[in-house]
Design an enzyme around this catalytic site. Structure first.
Site, PDB file in Angstrom:
ATOM      1  N   TRP A 296       0.809  -1.218   0.000  1.00  0.00           N
ATOM      2  CA  TRP A 296       0.000   0.000   0.000  1.00  0.00           C
ATOM      3  C   TRP A 296       0.843   1.270   0.000  1.00  0.00           C
ATOM      4  CZ3 TRP A 296       1.885   2.470   4.085  1.00  0.00           C
ATOM      5  CH2 TRP A 296       2.427   1.685   5.101  1.00  0.00           C
ATOM      6  N   ASN A 297       2.154   1.185   0.217  1.00  0.00           N
ATOM      7  CA  ASN A 297       2.898   2.437   0.413  1.00  0.00           C
ATOM      8  C   ASN A 297       3.184   3.197  -0.882  1.00  0.00           C
ATOM      9  OD1 ASN A 297       4.745   0.519  -0.307  1.00  0.00           O
ATOM     10  ND2 ASN A 297       6.292   1.098   1.177  1.00  0.00           N
TER      11      ASN A 297
ATOM     12  N   LYS B 228      -2.747  -8.606  -7.525  1.00  0.00           N
ATOM     13  CA  LYS B 228      -3.519  -8.417  -6.291  1.00  0.00           C
ATOM     14  C   LYS B 228      -2.933  -7.219  -5.556  1.00  0.00           C
ATOM     15  CE  LYS B 228      -3.089  -9.538  -2.049  1.00  0.00           C
ATOM     16  NZ  LYS B 228      -3.653  -8.282  -1.519  1.00  0.00           N
ATOM     17  N   PRO B 229      -3.624  -6.061  -5.619  1.00  0.00           N
ATOM     18  CA  PRO B 229      -3.105  -4.895  -4.892  1.00  0.00           C
ATOM     19  C   PRO B 229      -3.383  -5.038  -3.398  1.00  0.00           C
ATOM     20  CG  PRO B 229      -5.194  -4.347  -5.950  1.00  0.00           C
ATOM     21  CD  PRO B 229      -4.889  -5.773  -6.327  1.00  0.00           C
ATOM     22  N   ALA B 230      -2.800  -4.165  -2.609  1.00  0.00           N
ATOM     23  CA  ALA B 230      -3.012  -4.206  -1.158  1.00  0.00           C
ATOM     24  C   ALA B 230      -4.452  -3.830  -0.826  1.00  0.00           C
ATOM     25  CB  ALA B 230      -2.048  -3.238  -0.481  1.00  0.00           C
TER      26      ALA B 230
ATOM     27  N   GLY C 126       6.604  -6.504  -0.309  1.00  0.00           N
ATOM     28  CA  GLY C 126       5.930  -6.440   0.987  1.00  0.00           C
ATOM     29  C   GLY C 126       6.887  -6.861   2.083  1.00  0.00           C
TER      30      GLY C 126
ATOM     31  N   GLU D 117      10.736  -8.281  -3.215  1.00  0.00           N
ATOM     32  CA  GLU D 117      11.236  -6.996  -2.701  1.00  0.00           C
ATOM     33  C   GLU D 117      10.690  -6.888  -1.288  1.00  0.00           C
ATOM     34  OE1 GLU D 117      13.209  -5.012  -4.047  1.00  0.00           O
ATOM     35  OE2 GLU D 117      13.140  -5.446  -6.184  1.00  0.00           O
TER      36      GLU D 117
ATOM     37  N   CYS E 239      10.223   1.085   2.304  1.00  0.00           N
ATOM     38  CA  CYS E 239      11.202   0.069   2.707  1.00  0.00           C
ATOM     39  C   CYS E 239      12.627   0.581   2.544  1.00  0.00           C
ATOM     40  CB  CYS E 239      10.974  -1.223   1.955  1.00  0.00           C
ATOM     41  SG  CYS E 239      10.709  -0.954   0.212  1.00  0.00           S
TER      42      CYS E 239
ATOM     43  N   GLU F 292      14.235  -4.560  -9.977  1.00  0.00           N
ATOM     44  CA  GLU F 292      13.142  -3.867 -10.660  1.00  0.00           C
ATOM     45  C   GLU F 292      13.662  -2.556 -11.230  1.00  0.00           C
ATOM     46  OE1 GLU F 292       9.859  -3.783  -7.807  1.00  0.00           O
ATOM     47  OE2 GLU F 292       9.221  -5.700  -8.626  1.00  0.00           O
TER      48      GLU F 292
HETATM   49  P1  ADP Z   1       2.806  -4.557   4.902  1.00  0.00           P
HETATM   50  O1  ADP Z   1       3.349  -4.919   6.232  1.00  0.00           O
HETATM   51  O2  ADP Z   1       3.544  -3.495   4.201  1.00  0.00           O
HETATM   52  O3  ADP Z   1       1.310  -4.399   4.871  1.00  0.00           O
HETATM   53  P2  ADP Z   1       2.488  -7.163   3.825  1.00  0.00           P
HETATM   54  O4  ADP Z   1       3.587  -8.062   3.452  1.00  0.00           O
HETATM   55  O5  ADP Z   1       1.609  -7.558   4.956  1.00  0.00           O
HETATM   56  O6  ADP Z   1       3.169  -5.773   4.014  1.00  0.00           O
HETATM   57  O7  ADP Z   1       1.534  -6.888   2.593  1.00  0.00           O
HETATM   58  C1  ADP Z   1       2.000  -6.691   1.287  1.00  0.00           C
HETATM   59  C2  ADP Z   1       1.033  -7.343   0.330  1.00  0.00           C
HETATM   60  O8  ADP Z   1       0.986  -8.733   0.634  1.00  0.00           O
HETATM   61  C3  ADP Z   1      -0.410  -6.855   0.429  1.00  0.00           C
HETATM   62  O9  ADP Z   1      -0.981  -6.863  -0.857  1.00  0.00           O
HETATM   63  C4  ADP Z   1      -1.065  -7.923   1.295  1.00  0.00           C
HETATM   64  O10 ADP Z   1      -2.452  -8.048   1.076  1.00  0.00           O
HETATM   65  C5  ADP Z   1      -0.353  -9.147   0.802  1.00  0.00           C
HETATM   66  N1  ADP Z   1      -0.367 -10.296   1.724  1.00  0.00           N
HETATM   67  C6  ADP Z   1      -0.276 -10.297   3.064  1.00  0.00           C
HETATM   68  N2  ADP Z   1      -0.316 -11.555   3.540  1.00  0.00           N
HETATM   69  C7  ADP Z   1      -0.420 -12.378   2.460  1.00  0.00           C
HETATM   70  C8  ADP Z   1      -0.488 -13.796   2.261  1.00  0.00           C
HETATM   71  N3  ADP Z   1      -0.437 -14.639   3.282  1.00  0.00           N
HETATM   72  N4  ADP Z   1      -0.589 -14.255   1.001  1.00  0.00           N
HETATM   73  C9  ADP Z   1      -0.611 -13.413  -0.054  1.00  0.00           C
HETATM   74  N5  ADP Z   1      -0.549 -12.088   0.069  1.00  0.00           N
HETATM   75  C10 ADP Z   1      -0.459 -11.564   1.298  1.00  0.00           C
END
Ligand code: ADP
Length: 481
Positions: free
Chosen positions: A154-155, A178-180, A232, A254, A288, A462
């Protein structure tokens, strides 16, 4: 939120260039004031499978299109994004919180990857390899890896997407994104413009969802998906890597960082303040590559801290749409809770507040620009990402101490340092165990350069001329003659 082009605000999921809705929805909030911007469709496992199927079908024709034709479509997408900068920036600030000027910067930066990779699309060369045999000749070609799944944070709700999608599409891959869950609106707006640019049905599919785990499983285990690109946390990166292992997918990760910003005694103080400030407080500290630890050599400490404190104190906190605001809200309550936990732990272990140190008056999710001193390696914030507007300051005596301290982390994404002696600069840059080094500079990301970490910050690059490699396979042909 008043967009000039209201079609950019979408709430469905996007497969095969068509908008669909689900019965189940989830709200997208404006972190500056807690208002619900819109309810968005919550795509699930079935939708994820449909998206993969669409991408598989589209790959057949997209992958064999001449690169020049793919490039022309990407250039059109780039132009449309630039044309809609103001709307996209407003959408970005509304769902993510960063100041509008920063959001505009992200739209330009995000678009720049599409322009860059549209250009790179036509330079994917193979090799002719000299043969040691009289009756055999060797050739390699590079081909798109296939259907790619992308999971983004999301950042940077625009740039983290284009940095993956642009190289993938440029070389002929098709994508399911799949966006945040906090920031799906920019992703959906990008899809609107992708369709308008002429990207064919099924080439780029977007799944807003609250079911990250379930959808993530499809995207990392489906046998059709050949490559997973994730930005993430390291924690989630580990899970996805494990999941993708079952079908041995190509991956780019990343992940988190723990960037040191090191101010050496020969630093130009003005540059050190400017660079550290830019790196630390951009996006309210939620990147990050944000400086997570500010290491200052003892002899320059008083002079640097005086100038740095003055600069940080001048940062205005508020709703990102308001003029002159430099620090917007954090993304959600979890982010505020984390900053407060890390602050409390640091204070319990002897840190002292020099500036700020508490939630800001602007609203529930705002935190004051903060500086704490007397930080040590025992504190949680020395090995966890703060992801908030808090400078944690450490003192060191020698160059060796600084390097040892800087490298004492499982992460290896970005590091910054400030010095003027050129021989010293070169040696230190070589010794820092990081994928990206900012020297007398705090803003280091551009489409032209390779962004990526080492150690547990992940792998893959990237941007840059290397950015296409993550979406290509090298095929070797042995020709008997
Ligand atoms: P942040 O701490 O920056 O929110 P995350 O790693 O939790 O970072 O999230 C980054 C992305 O990963 C988001 O799109 C989130 O929905 C996704 N995400 C989090 N958990 C899972 C998972 N178990 N499987 C797939 N995607 C995930």
């Amino acid at each position: 939120m008043k967009l000039s082009n209201t079609a950019l605000l979408q709430s469905g999921y996007f497969i095969n260039n068509e908008w669909h809705t689900t019965g189940k929805k989830f709200p997208v909030y404006n972190p500056a004031n807690g208002e619900t911007l819109i309810q968005v469709s919550d795509a699930g496992v079935q939708e994820a499978e449909a998206a993969v199927a669409a991408a598989e079908k589209a790959f057949v024709t997209w992958s064999v299109l001449p690169a020049k034709e793919r490039a022309a479509i990407l250039k059109k997408w780039f132009s449309l994004i630039v044309q809609h900068t103001d709307d996209l920036a407003l959408l970005l600030t509304s769902e993510q919180g960063k100041p509008l000027e920063e959001a505009k910067g992200e739209v330009q930066y995000g678009a720049s990857f599409i322009e860059w990779f549209a250009e790179e699309a036509r330079r994917v060369y193979g090799d002719v390899i000299p043969s040691p045999m009289t009756d055999r000749r060797f050739v390699t070609i590079k081909q798109p890896v296939g259907v790619v799944s992308a999971i983004t944070p999301w950042n940077f709700p625009i740039a983290m997407i284009t940095r993956k999608i642009a190289p993938a599409l440029a070389v002929g891959c098709t994508v399911v994104l799949k966006p945040a869950e906090d920031t799906p609106l920019c992703a959906l707006a990008l899809a609107v413009l992708a369709k308008e640019a002429g990207i064919p049905a099924g080439v780029f599919n977007v799944l807003p969802t609250m079911q990250a785990v379930e959808v993530g499983k499809v995207l990392t285990t489906h046998p059709v998906v050949q490559k997973v690109s994730f930005t993430g946390s390291t924690e989630v990166g580990r899970i996805l890597m494990q999941q993708a292992a079952s079908t041995v997918k190509k991956m780019s990760l990343e992940l988190g960082g723990n960037a040191p910003a090191i101010v050496f005694e020969d630093a130009d103080i003005e540059k050190a303040v400017k660079g550290t400030l830019a790196s630390k407080y951009r996006n309210a500290g939620q990147t990050c590559v944000c400086a997570n630890r500010v290491l200052v050599q003892r002899s320059i400490y008083p002079a640097f801290m005086e100038a740095y404190t003055k600069a940080v104190a001048a940062l205005m906190v508020g709703n990102g749409v308001d003029k002159d605001v430099k620090i917007g809200p954090l993304i959600n309550q979890d982010a505020i809770d984390k900053v407060e936990r890390l602050m409390q732990d640091a204070l319990n272990k002897g840190a002292e507040v020099l500036l700020g140190g508490k939630k800001a008056a602007a609203g529930e999710l705002f935190y004051e620009p903060t500086i704490i001193t007397k930080c040590t390696a025992e504190m949680d914030l020395s090995h966890e990402e703060i992801f908030g507007p808090v400078s944690a300051v450490y003192i060191f005596d020698t160059v060796e101490d600084a390097i040892q301290l800087a490298n004492a982390t499982e992460y290896g994404l970005a590091a910054y340092f400030f010095a003027t002696d050129i021989a010293k600069i070169w040696r230190i840059a070589e010794q820092l165990q990081y994928g990206i080094i900012g020297i007398n500079e705090g803003i280091i990301s551009f489409a032209e350069v390779p962004f990526g970490g080492i150690k547990q910050s992940g792998f893959g690059k990237e941007g840059s001329m290397y950015g296409v490699d993550d979406y290509l396979i090298v095929k070797y042909m042995c020709i008997g003659i």
